[in-house]
Design an enzyme around this catalytic site. Structure first.
Site, short mmCIF file in Angstrom:
data_model
loop_
_atom_site.label_atom_id
_atom_site.label_comp_id
_atom_site.label_asym_id
_atom_site.label_seq_id
_atom_site.Cartn_x
_atom_site.Cartn_y
_atom_site.Cartn_z
N ALA A 81 5.61 -2.49 13.23
CA ALA A 81 5.67 -3.69 13.65
C ALA A 81 4.29 -4.48 13.52
O ALA A 81 3.55 -3.85 13.36
CB ALA A 81 5.94 -3.41 15.29
N GLY A 82 4.52 -5.78 13.36
CA GLY A 82 3.31 -6.60 13.20
C GLY A 82 3.64 -7.93 13.39
O GLY A 82 4.23 -8.53 14.33
N LYS B 116 -4.03 -18.48 -19.58
CA LYS B 116 -3.95 -17.20 -19.05
C LYS B 116 -3.84 -16.13 -19.99
O LYS B 116 -4.47 -14.93 -19.94
CB LYS B 116 -2.58 -17.10 -18.37
CG LYS B 116 -2.24 -15.96 -17.39
CD LYS B 116 -0.79 -16.51 -16.83
CE LYS B 116 -0.39 -15.24 -15.84
NZ LYS B 116 0.90 -15.75 -15.58
N GLU C 149 3.61 -5.38 -4.79
CA GLU C 149 2.11 -5.80 -5.28
C GLU C 149 1.33 -4.71 -4.56
O GLU C 149 1.46 -4.25 -3.55
CB GLU C 149 2.03 -7.17 -4.68
CG GLU C 149 2.70 -8.17 -5.40
CD GLU C 149 2.60 -9.52 -4.97
OE1 GLU C 149 1.54 -9.82 -4.37
OE2 GLU C 149 3.28 -10.49 -5.46
N LEU D 147 8.82 0.43 8.86
CA LEU D 147 9.02 0.38 10.44
C LEU D 147 7.52 0.13 11.18
O LEU D 147 7.47 0.46 12.28
CB LEU D 147 9.38 1.82 10.93
CG LEU D 147 11.02 1.94 10.46
CD1 LEU D 147 11.48 3.20 11.11
CD2 LEU D 147 11.89 0.74 11.11
N CYS E 289 8.27 -12.10 -2.16
CA CYS E 289 9.56 -11.86 -2.44
C CYS E 289 10.30 -11.91 -1.17
O CYS E 289 11.48 -12.32 -1.12
CB CYS E 289 9.26 -10.30 -2.97
SG CYS E 289 8.24 -10.24 -4.37
N GLY F 12 5.72 -11.21 4.90
CA GLY F 12 5.52 -12.45 4.03
C GLY F 12 5.58 -12.00 2.71
O GLY F 12 6.17 -11.04 2.28
N GLU G 192 13.60 -5.11 -10.95
CA GLU G 192 12.23 -4.53 -10.65
C GLU G 192 12.00 -4.23 -9.18
O GLU G 192 12.23 -5.15 -8.34
CB GLU G 192 11.27 -5.45 -11.39
CG GLU G 192 9.87 -4.88 -11.28
CD GLU G 192 9.97 -3.42 -11.85
OE1 GLU G 192 10.35 -3.03 -12.84
OE2 GLU G 192 9.68 -2.44 -10.97
C1 UGA Z 1 8.56 -6.07 -1.95
C2 UGA Z 1 9.32 -4.92 -2.05
O1 UGA Z 1 8.70 -3.95 -1.28
C3 UGA Z 1 9.29 -4.43 -3.48
O2 UGA Z 1 10.24 -3.05 -3.63
C4 UGA Z 1 9.95 -5.58 -4.37
O3 UGA Z 1 10.04 -5.27 -5.70
C5 UGA Z 1 9.06 -6.89 -4.34
O4 UGA Z 1 9.11 -7.21 -2.83
C6 UGA Z 1 9.75 -7.79 -5.05
O5 UGA Z 1 10.79 -8.32 -4.82
O6 UGA Z 1 8.98 -8.22 -6.28
P1 UGA Z 1 5.94 -6.83 -1.96
O7 UGA Z 1 6.37 -8.29 -1.80
O8 UGA Z 1 5.14 -6.55 -2.83
O9 UGA Z 1 7.35 -5.91 -2.41
O10 UGA Z 1 5.60 -6.60 -0.61
P2 UGA Z 1 5.71 -5.28 0.60
O11 UGA Z 1 5.06 -3.89 0.49
O12 UGA Z 1 7.39 -4.90 0.56
O13 UGA Z 1 5.71 -5.80 2.01
C7 UGA Z 1 6.42 -7.08 2.29
C8 UGA Z 1 5.89 -7.91 3.60
O14 UGA Z 1 6.38 -6.90 4.65
C9 UGA Z 1 4.24 -7.65 4.00
O15 UGA Z 1 4.12 -9.07 4.48
C10 UGA Z 1 4.04 -6.73 4.83
O16 UGA Z 1 2.76 -6.96 5.58
C11 UGA Z 1 5.38 -6.42 5.66
N1 UGA Z 1 5.69 -5.15 6.09
C12 UGA Z 1 5.67 -4.28 5.39
C13 UGA Z 1 5.67 -5.11 7.47
O17 UGA Z 1 5.54 -6.04 8.23
N2 UGA Z 1 5.83 -3.84 8.11
C14 UGA Z 1 6.15 -2.68 7.25
O18 UGA Z 1 6.55 -1.85 7.77
C15 UGA Z 1 6.09 -2.96 5.86
#
Ligand code: UGA
Length: 456
Positions: A252-253, A35, A155, A250, A260, A257, A151
């Site tokens: 819905a889906g 890596k 992603e 907010l 995190c 996943g 942090e």
């Molecule tokens: C999340 C947090 O948003 C970050 O602040 C945090 O730093 C990160 O975890 C971590 O702990 O490292 P991430 O896992 O990259 O970030 O993804 P998100 O953008 O938060 O989305 C998470 C999941 O929620 C995805 O599956 C997304 O599709 C879903 N989601 C998000 C929904 O179903 N509805 C929404 O309105 C927003």
């Protein structure tokens, strides 16, 4: 400042890149020789918009370098960041083995005062233990301090999130360490929350769990909207305009996943039970999330019947969300597996996650397509599983003639339901009573799921 960053995953690599871009001298350390060689050659191990440009620029100007030797990386550094993974263990707790190992090695290699900063997501009490482990492993009596600096990057947006964070959290028991951290972050002009170790650790879990709660809340509202004939998208919009609520998270889906939310929500629940407290709300958040994909798949099986053999579904989206190639805990992958379990064949497409998805899903019954239209062509039905913007702009007129039945199951509410229905599709989404749901309700109970050619 001279900084050593241990771990070159999402947090470590992006952190190293951004700190170097701020004019600091960074050495990134990872035990994975291959890596490190790839990164040195400008090949990023993760898909992250804007990252490779920043890494290459700073390797070139000498601000950023990489090594597999922790002692080499640490020797000159004022700050040592710990950014190693804390995956979910079999018990649901965070697996901290990498943290303990790195802490021991840091102790063994410490020769002068350094601030050891923990960026990895770690449960309450971990920073205190890290401090003890470093102390126990010192070979030379040396002063050091520990800081918890969780942090919050997402992603797919990690470069902008690190460059422009809403806030920075630094927890420590040492004023000397806090002043070093202020020097690193003050120029951002963003709020800095200074606190004790335990509160800093808790802020990270509380933030992720709260965002997950927003998602599960709106998904349950969607269940209610489908039954009460309201529209969850409109409800979310109306709620989100209230400044106290805010519009984000907010949508819905099919459920949340990624690497995190599922693990952090679970770990927070474990922390609560370890403290003899049953965090009922969090239990509900996890339960709702786990059911959400099943509700979605049940729309497909109620429509087509539970025996899907001989049917082909076009699957758009495999990554756990848009803007990433990451499929860890991806609900899209889980739905694909459920459909395969009912005997369906799949024609799948994702703009970035094809390679990772193929490793996970294998070849049996699955055709990996080069674009969304290739996946749709000749399929019985279309299923949208990831919120990639390019799926929102599908040419509906074009796909009408490509699908064997004019049915769309939109797990991310990307399409305009009125437009889709007016074109003659049978449409299902999340949290709205569309013509598809109307149709299912008119069917006699126990209907086996008969499909007519080209719609109904
Ligand atoms: C999340 C947090 O948003 C970050 O602040 C945090 O730093 C990160 O975890 C971590 O702990 O490292 P991430 O896992 O990259 O970030 O993804 P998100 O953008 O938060 O989305 C998470 C999941 O929620 C995805 O599956 C997304 O599709 C879903 N989601 C998000 C929904 O179903 N509805 C929404 O309105 C927003």
């Amino acid at each position: 400042m001279k900084i050593c960053v241990v771990g070159t995953g999402y947090v470590g690599l992006v952190g190293a890149a951004i700190f170097s871009d701020w004019g600091n001298r960074i050495i990134g350390v990872d035990i994975d020789v291959e890596k490190i060689e790839r990164i040195k050659g400008g090949e990023m191990p993760i898909f992250e918009p804007g990252l490779s440009e920043i890494v290459l620029k700073n390797i070139k100007n000498g601000n950023l370098s990489f090594t597999t030797s922790l002692s080499e990386g640490m020797s000159d550094a004022e700050i040592v960041f710990i950014c190693v993974g804390t995956p979910e263990s079999d018990t649901g707790h965070a697996d901290l083995s990498a943290i303990w190992k790195v802490s021991q090695e840091i102790g063994q290699n410490l020769g002068d005062y350094k601030v050891v900063v923990v960026k990895s997501t770690v449960p309450v009490g971990t920073n205190e233990k890290i401090k003890r482990i470093i102390k126990e492993n010192l070979r030379i009596q040396t002063e050091f301090d520990v800081v918890s600096n969780p942090e919050f990057l997402r992603e797919g947006y990690s470069v902008e999130d690190m460059m422009d964070p809403d806030r920075t959290v630094i927890g420590s028991d040492s004023e000397r360490a806090l002043s070093v951290m202020r020097r690193l972050y003050e120029h951002l002009g963003k709020p800095i929350v200074e606190c004790d170790f335990r509160s800093a650790e808790m802020i990270k879990y509380a933030s992720n769990a709260f965002l997950a709660t927003k998602i599960s809340f709106i998904n349950e509202m969607g269940q209610l909207c489908e039954r009460a004939d309201a529209n969850v998208n409109v409800v979310a919009k109306g709620m989100g305009l209230d400044n106290r609520i805010g519009p984000r998270f907010l949508n819905a889906g099919i459920g949340y996943g990624g690497s995190c939310f599922p693990k952090d929500v679970e770990a927070l629940y474990k922390t609560s039970t370890d403290q003899a407290y049953d965090f009922k709300l969090i239990r509900g958040v996890m339960e709702v999330n786990s059911m959400q994909k099943d509700h979605f798949v049940s729309k497909i099986t109620r429509y087509f019947g539970k025996n899907l053999s001989g049917k082909t579904f076009a699957i758009l989206g495999l990554a756990f969300k848009q803007n990433t190639d990451d499929i860890r805990e991806s609900v899209a992958i889980k739905v694909a597996k459920l459909l395969r379990g009912f005997g369906a064949n799949l024609r799948v497409y994702d703009p970035e996650a094809m390679y990772n998805a193929k490793k996970e899903l294998g070849d049996a019954g699955i055709t990996y397509c080069l674009d969304k239209y290739e996946a749709i062509e000749g399929s019985d039905s279309l299923v949208i599983l990831t919120e990639w913007p390019e799926f929102a702009s599908l040419d509906l007129g074009r796909i009408k003639g490509m699908l064997k039945t004019s049915t769309i199951f939109d797990g991310r509410n990307l399409l305009d339901s009125e437009k889709v229905e007016s074109l003659g599709f049978v449409y299902f989404c999340v949290g709205k009573r569309t013509n598809g749901l109307e149709l299912l309700d008119k069917r006699p109970t126990g209907h086996p799921g008969v499909i007519l050619k080209n719609g109904r």
